[in-house]
Design a protein around this motif. Sequence first.
Motif, PDB file in Angstrom:
ATOM      1  N   VAL A  37       0.857  -1.190   0.000  1.00  5.12           N
ATOM      2  CA  VAL A  37       0.000   0.000   0.000  1.00  5.12           C
ATOM      3  C   VAL A  37       0.887   1.232   0.000  1.00  5.12           C
ATOM      4  O   VAL A  37       1.948   1.254   0.634  1.00  5.12           O
ATOM      5  CB  VAL A  37      -1.004   0.022   1.173  1.00  5.12           C
ATOM      6  N   ASP A  38       0.462   2.242  -0.739  1.00  9.06           N
ATOM      7  CA  ASP A  38       1.260   3.465  -0.860  1.00  9.06           C
ATOM      8  C   ASP A  38       1.104   4.350   0.365  1.00  9.06           C
ATOM      9  O   ASP A  38       2.022   5.070   0.752  1.00  9.06           O
ATOM     10  CB  ASP A  38       0.767   4.314  -2.041  1.00  9.06           C
ATOM     11  N   GLU A  39      -0.115   4.340   0.924  1.00  5.02           N
ATOM     12  CA  GLU A  39      -0.420   5.288   1.994  1.00  5.02           C
ATOM     13  C   GLU A  39      -1.576   4.730   2.823  1.00  5.02           C
ATOM     14  O   GLU A  39      -2.436   4.014   2.291  1.00  5.02           O
ATOM     15  CB  GLU A  39      -0.827   6.637   1.371  1.00  5.02           C
ATOM     16  N   VAL A  40      -1.555   5.028   4.123  1.00  4.96           N
ATOM     17  CA  VAL A  40      -2.683   4.707   5.003  1.00  4.96           C
ATOM     18  C   VAL A  40      -3.024   5.979   5.772  1.00  4.96           C
ATOM     19  O   VAL A  40      -2.111   6.703   6.197  1.00  4.96           O
ATOM     20  CB  VAL A  40      -2.335   3.576   6.009  1.00  4.96           C
ATOM     21  N   ILE A  41      -4.298   6.257   5.963  1.00  4.73           N
ATOM     22  CA  ILE A  41      -4.735   7.416   6.739  1.00  4.73           C
ATOM     23  C   ILE A  41      -5.726   6.940   7.811  1.00  4.73           C
ATOM     24  O   ILE A  41      -6.629   6.173   7.517  1.00  4.73           O
ATOM     25  CB  ILE A  41      -5.421   8.493   5.858  1.00  4.73           C
TER      26      ILE A  41
END
Lengths: 117, 117, 117
Positions: free
Chosen positions: C101-105
């Motif tokens: 995954v590139d990003e988690v928020i």
Amino acid sequence: MEGLSMKLVTAVIKPHQLDAVKEALHAMGVAGMTVSEVQGYGRQKGHTEVYRGAEYTVEFLPKIRVEVLIDEIDVEKVVDAVVSASRTGKIGDGKVWVSSVDEVIRVRTGERGLDAL
Amino acid sequence: MEGLSMKLVTAVIKPHQLDAVKEALHAMGVAGMTVSEVQGYGRQKGHTEVYRGAEYTVEFLPKIRVEVLIDEIDVEKVVDAVVSASRTGKIGDGKVWVSSVDEVIRVRTGERGLDAL
Amino acid sequence: MEGLSMKLVTAVIKPHQLDAVKEALHAMGVAGMTVSEVQGYGRQKGHTEVYRGAEYTVEFLPKIRVEVLIDEIDVEKVVDAVVSASRTGKIGDGKVWVSSVDEVIRVRTGERGLDAL
Ligand SMILES: Nc1ncnc2c1ncn2[C@@H]1O[C@H](COP(=O)(O)OP(=O)(O)OP(=O)(O)O)[C@@H](O)[C@H]1O
Ligand SMILES: Nc1ncnc2c1ncn2[C@@H]1O[C@H](COP(=O)(O)OP(=O)(O)OP(=O)(O)O)[C@@H](O)[C@H]1O
Ligand SMILES: Nc1ncnc2c1ncn2[C@@H]1O[C@H](COP(=O)(O)OP(=O)(O)OP(=O)(O)O)[C@@H](O)[C@H]1O
Ligand SMILES: [Mg+2]
Ligand SMILES: [Mg+2]
Ligand SMILES: [Mg+2]
């Protein structure tokens, strides 16, 4: 090559926030979305969380998974819109994640890549 | 390194096309698949779409998500088979996308990578 | 950059093994998980498989999909724990796969990356 690749934005949100997320995505011109029913827990596993006015100590709570295929160029604004629309400020608001997709195909037309979105 | 990596093909299709997709994958020797019920909309959000003989103006329509883990070497033929089998020629036929997976493990045997498929 | 990226571990397991998987993840400090109901088949499509004491020749059997976002540094131990907890030794035990995954928020706080897990 910028703007030539696609991303998948996945969000696991509170069911009550789905309408707000849908409206936010529609307002910014996102053409489609896929939703499904999931269950989950985050950092407060074992603690109480409020769902539909009742307190739950059960570990899994109902959530909605939202998936949106987008042009990579729109990723920041889509993520910001989804996060904003999902937020109530209370625990359990959810997670959003971004992953890469190699290819997208629109079934009816056979279009590929950004044209398929 | 070609042929050593795995891909995940995901398709969101019309429920009535699931049997055709399943048969197409079986015919080409794909060893397994995972399906789940989802809802979604594409570019005609707010317009009518026909489902089981009735017209719907509701925004979300029932779809089926199909997921297939495959050898990267087969990705084009699997995508073509899924797209072909999903197509009715009417709006709402669906989207297919391809993403990369780093590793696959077959639980019973502990096999990894292509051997796990 | 090691330790700065996130992985998504997805497992499709037997429904009866969910509690064991949940306990194994909890024991190793994994903070959250998402589960959903799916159906699937693996290599024995068309052969019988036992589910809740009955033999099925139908092709799709109920499974549970488990998704866990983790620090990439933990990927091997999380995969091993999930595989171990899912295993009964009988056919149909499942598949586990790992993707990037590139990003988690984290929605409530807006935290990103490893802080969002
Ligand atoms: N590490 C994770 N992996 C997969 N899914 C997760 C993970 N953490 C949370 N989720 C999913 O997101 C949902 C919402 O999580 P939640 O908002 O409670 O996260 P959190 O980090 O505990 O944040 P908060 O402190 O605001 O509650 C969970 O019910 C679960 O479905
Ligand atoms: N951008 C998207 N992101 C995630 N899912 C999508 C997206 N677009 C469509 N889908 C999913 O695919 C399903 C079918 O979409 P659909 O076939 O209507 O796409 P379309 O681009 O409108 O094509 P058509 O013009 O043939 O209807 C939707 O119900 C939704 O579940
Ligand atoms: N290639 C695949 N792509 C997507 N999902 C799969 C695939 N193979 C299996 N699955 C999913 O995993 C579930 C369990 O598969 P299963 O354990 O039967 O795999 P298998 O390779 O046949 O192993 P075993 O010989 O131990 O049965 C299936 O019901 C399906 O949901
Ligand atoms: Mg929480
Ligand atoms: Mg459409
Ligand atoms: Mg099997």
